[in-house]
Design a protein around this motif. Structure first.
Motif, PDB file in Angstrom:
ATOM      1  N   UNK A  57     -16.555-117.830  38.514  1.00 16.10           N
ATOM      2  CA  UNK A  57     -15.607-118.880  38.130  1.00 16.10           C
ATOM      3  C   UNK A  57     -16.077-120.187  38.770  1.00 16.10           C
ATOM      4  N   UNK A  58     -15.438-121.301  38.406  1.00 12.65           N
ATOM      5  CA  UNK A  58     -15.759-122.533  39.125  1.00 12.65           C
ATOM      6  C   UNK A  58     -14.750-122.706  40.263  1.00 12.65           C
ATOM      7  N   UNK A  59     -15.221-123.191  41.400  1.00 16.41           N
ATOM      8  CA  UNK A  59     -14.332-123.389  42.555  1.00 16.41           C
ATOM      9  C   UNK A  59     -14.693-124.716  43.214  1.00 16.41           C
ATOM     10  N   UNK A  60     -13.814-125.695  43.070  1.00 21.12           N
ATOM     11  CA  UNK A  60     -14.035-127.026  43.636  1.00 21.12           C
ATOM     12  C   UNK A  60     -13.361-127.109  45.001  1.00 21.12           C
ATOM     13  N   UNK A  61     -14.118-127.519  46.006  1.00 14.89           N
ATOM     14  CA  UNK A  61     -13.552-127.681  47.350  1.00 14.89           C
ATOM     15  C   UNK A  61     -13.114-129.130  47.547  1.00 14.89           C
ATOM     16  N   UNK A  62     -11.855-129.333  47.936  1.00 13.90           N
ATOM     17  CA  UNK A  62     -11.350-130.678  48.228  1.00 13.90           C
ATOM     18  C   UNK A  62     -10.955-130.734  49.703  1.00 13.90           C
ATOM     19  N   UNK A  63     -11.714-131.490  50.471  1.00 10.28           N
ATOM     20  CA  UNK A  63     -11.403-131.614  51.902  1.00 10.28           C
ATOM     21  C   UNK A  63     -10.281-132.642  52.023  1.00 10.28           C
ATOM     22  N   UNK A  64      -9.088-132.164  52.364  1.00  8.41           N
ATOM     23  CA  UNK A  64      -7.922-133.049  52.343  1.00  8.41           C
ATOM     24  C   UNK A  64      -6.845-132.538  53.279  1.00  8.41           C
ATOM     25  N   UNK A  72      -2.999-135.555  49.282  1.00  7.06           N
ATOM     26  CA  UNK A  72      -2.469-134.954  48.044  1.00  7.06           C
ATOM     27  C   UNK A  72      -3.037-135.675  46.817  1.00  7.06           C
ATOM     28  N   UNK A  73      -3.254-136.992  46.938  1.00 11.08           N
ATOM     29  CA  UNK A  73      -3.847-137.725  45.800  1.00 11.08           C
ATOM     30  C   UNK A  73      -5.248-137.194  45.475  1.00 11.08           C
ATOM     31  N   UNK A  74      -6.018-136.880  46.512  1.00 16.67           N
ATOM     32  CA  UNK A  74      -7.371-136.343  46.279  1.00 16.67           C
ATOM     33  C   UNK A  74      -7.305-134.999  45.542  1.00 16.67           C
ATOM     34  N   UNK A  75      -6.336-134.179  45.895  1.00 17.52           N
ATOM     35  CA  UNK A  75      -6.186-132.866  45.241  1.00 17.52           C
ATOM     36  C   UNK A  75      -5.757-133.042  43.777  1.00 17.52           C
ATOM     37  N   UNK A  76      -4.821-133.942  43.561  1.00 16.05           N
ATOM     38  CA  UNK A  76      -4.335-134.205  42.191  1.00 16.05           C
ATOM     39  C   UNK A  76      -5.494-134.722  41.323  1.00 16.05           C
ATOM     40  N   UNK A  77      -6.307-135.606  41.906  1.00 18.68           N
ATOM     41  CA  UNK A  77      -7.445-136.165  41.157  1.00 18.68           C
ATOM     42  C   UNK A  77      -8.471-135.081  40.838  1.00 18.68           C
ATOM     43  N   UNK A  78      -8.714-134.174  41.780  1.00 15.16           N
ATOM     44  CA  UNK A  78      -9.687-133.097  41.527  1.00 15.16           C
ATOM     45  C   UNK A  78      -9.198-132.173  40.415  1.00 15.16           C
ATOM     46  N   UNK A  79      -7.898-131.915  40.389  1.00 14.86           N
ATOM     47  CA  UNK A  79      -7.346-131.073  39.310  1.00 14.86           C
ATOM     48  C   UNK A  79      -7.466-131.796  37.971  1.00 14.86           C
ATOM     49  N   UNK A  80      -7.197-133.116  37.981  1.00 19.20           N
ATOM     50  CA  UNK A  80      -7.289-133.898  36.731  1.00 19.20           C
ATOM     51  C   UNK A  80      -8.714-133.863  36.195  1.00 19.20           C
ATOM     52  N   UNK A  81      -9.683-133.922  37.089  1.00 18.16           N
ATOM     53  CA  UNK A  81     -11.096-133.892  36.661  1.00 18.16           C
ATOM     54  C   UNK A  81     -11.464-132.601  35.957  1.00 18.16           C
ATOM     55  N   UNK A  82     -10.757-131.524  36.283  1.00 19.62           N
ATOM     56  CA  UNK A  82     -11.009-130.236  35.625  1.00 19.62           C
ATOM     57  C   UNK A  82     -10.206-130.117  34.324  1.00 19.62           C
ATOM     58  N   UNK A  83      -9.448-131.146  33.989  1.00 16.97           N
ATOM     59  CA  UNK A  83      -8.643-131.121  32.764  1.00 16.97           C
ATOM     60  C   UNK A  83      -7.174-130.912  33.031  1.00 16.97           C
ATOM     61  N   UNK A  84      -6.806-130.787  34.313  1.00 13.24           N
ATOM     62  CA  UNK A  84      -5.398-130.579  34.688  1.00 13.24           C
ATOM     63  C   UNK A  84      -5.165-129.157  35.166  1.00 13.24           C
TER      64      UNK A  84
END
Ligand code: NDP
Length: 262
Positions: A57-64, A72-84
């Protein structure tokens, strides 16, 4: 049982160790793609790479730091980049140790930010993504201490209780967008942190840390044992799936018989 989680995008906070890591593995084993968050980058990135490789699977790490708006904004942005995101697991948290008489305001505020505001801010940012995708699931990892306090950690008890009520309140607001919100209250779950604490507490009295943990389990849980992170993660994975479609606005206890009330 096919849980229908293949290709879903799941955000998990506190995912680098313990319960959060077990939930990440459980969802990845069902084919979900992941956004994993924690403060310590090295451990998080290593686990994200390991999970991606192991489960394909794909697994994006967000250091936050989820206790901050920026985190939390960094996490929300990383999810948006994957399409939500389709799934949000608010898991990051930690125990406390104080008395009400001695703890300063700053400590109360820090736990409020970690246990409650992180969930508020992530809901505000991620629920709109879920709505656009036709629905979703938000799960809160509170604790049995939300309803049955341990007296050495009043700030933990109070902030987890607030998280449980936040979960209930949010569920009513979001079900109209087909977003199911629930809470899980775990009892004693044997994470590396418990082992570290047991080793510290027994260091000067012979080092029987396993005996210490057994005594804790004997005192608190009718099953007389800790649960594993995987036993708890199984419940999170099920609640994340369509198989739990009528589970809305509830709290589920996973506590090995620790809860003393009906
Ligand atoms: P651990 O201490 O083992 O792991 C906590 C995780 O959260 C780590 O990945 C940590 O990584 C991360 N984290 C902590 N603070 C932050 C932060 N401010 N921002 C982002 N990430 C953070 O905890 P457990 O697995 O034991 O517990 C997980 C959750 O389960 C907690 O909310 C806890 O209250 C709850 N719980 C645990 C029980 C237990 O017996 N273990 C029982 C009931 C509930 P890093 O430090 O790198 O940020």
């Amino acid at each position: 049982m096919d849980l229908g989680l293949k290709g879903k995008i799941a955000v998990i906070t506190g995912a680098s160790v313990g319960i959060g890591l077990a939930i990440a593995e459980g969802l990845a084993a069902e084919g979900a793609d992941l956004v994993l968050a924690a403060r310590g980058g090295e451990r998080l990135e290593a686990e994200a790479a390991r999970i991606a490789e192991k489960y394909g699977v794909s697994a994006t790490a967000v250091v936050a730091d989820v206790a901050t708006a920026g985190g939390t904004e960094a996490i929300i942005a990383a999810a948006a980049e994957k399409g939500g995101a389709d799934i949000l697991i608010n898991n990051a948290g930690t125990g406390s140790n104080e008395t009400v008489m001695e703890a300063p305001d700053e400590k109360w505020q820090a736990y409020w930010d970690l246990h409650v505001m992180a969930a508020v801010r992530l809901a505000r940012g991620i629920a709109p993504q879920m709505k656009r995708r036709g629905g979703g699931v938000i799960l809160h990892n509170a604790s049995i201490c939300a309803v049955q306090p341990l007296w050495y950690e009043p700030i933990y008890n109070v902030s987890k209780s607030a998280l449980m009520m936040f979960s209930k309140t949010l569920s009513t607001e979001l079900i109209q967008d087909n977003i199911r919100v629930n809470c899980v209250n775990a009892g004693l779950i044997l994470t590396p942190d418990w082992i570290k604490t047991a080793k510290q507490l027994t260091a000067e009295t012979g080092g029987n840390w396993e005996g210490y943990l057994q005594a804790v389990a004997n005192e608190h849980a009718s099953s007389k044992r800790f649960g594993t992170p995987e036993e708890l993660a199984n419940v999170f994975v099920f609640l994340s799936s369509e198989r739990a479609s009528y589970c809305i606005g509830s709290t589920y206890f996973v506590d090995g018989g620790m809860l003393k009330t009906i």
